[in-house]
Design a protein around this motif. Sequence first.
Motif, short mmCIF file in Angstrom:
data_model
loop_
_atom_site.label_atom_id
_atom_site.label_comp_id
_atom_site.label_asym_id
_atom_site.label_seq_id
_atom_site.Cartn_x
_atom_site.Cartn_y
_atom_site.Cartn_z
N ALA A 1 17.40 -0.23 15.27
CA ALA A 1 17.80 1.07 14.73
C ALA A 1 16.77 1.56 13.71
CB ALA A 1 19.18 0.95 14.08
N VAL A 2 16.66 2.89 13.58
CA VAL A 2 15.79 3.45 12.55
C VAL A 2 16.52 3.34 11.22
CG1 VAL A 2 14.66 5.54 11.70
CG2 VAL A 2 14.70 5.05 14.16
N VAL A 3 15.93 2.64 10.26
CA VAL A 3 16.62 2.41 8.99
C VAL A 3 15.99 3.17 7.83
CG1 VAL A 3 17.61 0.19 9.60
CG2 VAL A 3 15.30 0.27 8.64
N ASP A 4 14.78 3.66 8.02
CA ASP A 4 14.12 4.36 6.92
C ASP A 4 12.90 5.09 7.45
OD1 ASP A 4 13.75 5.21 4.34
OD2 ASP A 4 13.25 3.24 3.51
N GLN A 5 12.39 6.03 6.66
CA GLN A 5 11.09 6.61 6.97
C GLN A 5 10.36 6.93 5.68
OE1 GLN A 5 10.62 10.45 8.67
NE2 GLN A 5 12.47 11.30 7.75
N MET A 6 9.06 7.07 5.76
CA MET A 6 8.26 7.35 4.58
C MET A 6 7.24 8.41 4.98
SD MET A 6 6.40 4.32 2.45
CE MET A 6 7.82 3.35 1.97
N ILE A 7 7.17 9.49 4.19
CA ILE A 7 6.21 10.56 4.45
C ILE A 7 4.97 10.31 3.59
CG2 ILE A 7 5.87 13.08 4.48
CD1 ILE A 7 8.28 12.50 6.12
N ASN A 8 3.80 10.59 4.10
CA ASN A 8 2.53 10.34 3.39
C ASN A 8 2.50 8.94 2.76
OD1 ASN A 8 1.62 12.94 4.01
ND2 ASN A 8 2.68 13.79 2.23
N PRO A 9 2.63 7.93 3.58
CA PRO A 9 2.77 6.57 3.07
C PRO A 9 1.49 6.04 2.41
CG PRO A 9 2.38 6.53 5.43
CD PRO A 9 2.58 7.96 5.05
N THR A 10 1.68 5.17 1.44
CA THR A 10 0.56 4.39 0.90
C THR A 10 0.76 2.95 1.36
OG1 THR A 10 1.77 3.80 -1.10
CG2 THR A 10 0.44 5.83 -1.17
N ALA A 11 -0.33 2.18 1.40
CA ALA A 11 -0.24 0.78 1.83
C ALA A 11 0.71 0.01 0.92
CB ALA A 11 -1.63 0.15 1.86
N ASP A 12 0.63 0.26 -0.40
CA ASP A 12 1.50 -0.46 -1.34
C ASP A 12 2.96 -0.11 -1.13
OD1 ASP A 12 -0.53 -1.85 -2.50
OD2 ASP A 12 -0.82 -0.43 -4.18
N GLY A 13 3.21 1.17 -0.90
CA GLY A 13 4.59 1.62 -0.68
C GLY A 13 5.18 0.98 0.57
N VAL A 14 4.37 0.92 1.63
CA VAL A 14 4.82 0.33 2.89
C VAL A 14 5.05 -1.18 2.72
CG1 VAL A 14 4.15 -0.19 5.27
CG2 VAL A 14 3.72 2.09 4.32
N LEU A 15 4.13 -1.81 1.99
CA LEU A 15 4.24 -3.25 1.74
C LEU A 15 5.55 -3.56 1.01
CD1 LEU A 15 2.65 -5.85 2.17
CD2 LEU A 15 1.65 -5.53 -0.10
N ASP A 16 5.87 -2.76 0.00
CA ASP A 16 7.11 -2.97 -0.76
C ASP A 16 8.33 -2.83 0.16
OD1 ASP A 16 5.84 -3.48 -3.10
OD2 ASP A 16 6.05 -1.44 -3.92
N ARG A 17 8.27 -1.83 1.04
CA ARG A 17 9.39 -1.62 1.95
C ARG A 17 9.54 -2.81 2.90
NH1 ARG A 17 13.28 -1.52 3.54
NH2 ARG A 17 14.69 0.01 4.46
N MET A 18 8.40 -3.33 3.38
CA MET A 18 8.43 -4.48 4.28
C MET A 18 8.97 -5.72 3.57
SD MET A 18 7.39 -3.25 7.11
CE MET A 18 7.12 -4.69 8.13
N LYS A 19 8.64 -5.88 2.29
CA LYS A 19 9.13 -7.03 1.52
C LYS A 19 10.65 -7.00 1.43
CE LYS A 19 5.18 -7.98 -1.47
NZ LYS A 19 4.54 -7.43 -2.69
N ALA A 20 11.20 -5.80 1.35
CA ALA A 20 12.66 -5.67 1.31
C ALA A 20 13.28 -6.22 2.59
CB ALA A 20 13.06 -4.22 1.11
#
Length: 257
Positions: A230-249
């Motif tokens: 399922a789609v659980v989230d999205q991020m607009i204009n992502p940064t690598a750090d922002g994506v990394l934090d989301r993946m850690k969750a």
Amino acid sequence: MTTTHTVHRAATAVAARATELSKVYGEGETQVVALDRVTVDFPQGEFTAIMGPSGSGKSTLMHCVAGLDSFSSGSVRIGDTELSTLKDRQLTQLRRDKIGFIFQAFNLLPTLTALENITLPMDIAGRKPDAAWLQRVIDMVGLSDRLKHRPTELSGGQQQRVAVARALASRPEIIFGDEPTGNLDSRSGAEVLGFLRNSVRELGQTVVMVTHDPVAASYADRVIFLADGAVVDQMINPTADGVLDRMKAFDAKGRTS
Ligand SMILES: Nc1ncnc2c1ncn2[C@@H]1O[C@H](COP(=O)(O)OP(=O)(O)OP(=O)(O)O)[C@@H](O)[C@H]1O
Ligand SMILES: [Mg+2]
């Protein structure tokens, strides 16, 4: 002064759309729900990355939307065409005419030169490449002096650039990449990602890319996060750090459950 950028944004059409898309593998005890009613738009002229833990359904989503795999319920649209209305032959034709693919393994034909590989899908379709466009694509990926080389005479990064040029050559409605930089070192990967980004910014191409790499995802305009189909989230204009934090969750959730 015109505000072309704003106009372009406001008028964004959808290159592909999945609506309530489900994909179930197997039956009974061994049943796996790979996609669970996924609804997602891939707007024209945008670069979308799909991320999520292993087994979350990324490849399945890409394959179903790209018409490479059947789905159990819901619907998929490429441009104005509803995939479920197509017969096998029409689906093959739609894939050939409207979709470009870039895979982790470069999938080049070893006996053909770089140029022949680039134009192969169009040759098969009996279409003549637009010479000016082809030159522009070849220049963009920096292959002008390698066109007569065969894949074995090219580095991995160069081979993937051939695959990128092959995907772009026919100006498809949408390009799908499943971990296109997965087999490349970080420098070659960055080059390929730069070309994909440029193809979106400068050529108006639509790109959808599955990746595990937060840095790769940061090249996209938007990241879609999948978990358990399922789609659980999205991020607009992502940064690598922002994506990394989301993946850690995701990882933290995985450890505690
Ligand atoms: N042919 C198949 N038969 C049965 N189950 C499958 C099949 N293909 C995929 N699955 C299952 O569907 C789920 C989603 O798989 P999918 O390949 O889409 O995941 P993914 O997010 O691409 O993972 P990865 O990051 O490891 O590539 C997984 O649980 C997988 O085991
Ligand atoms: Mg996968």
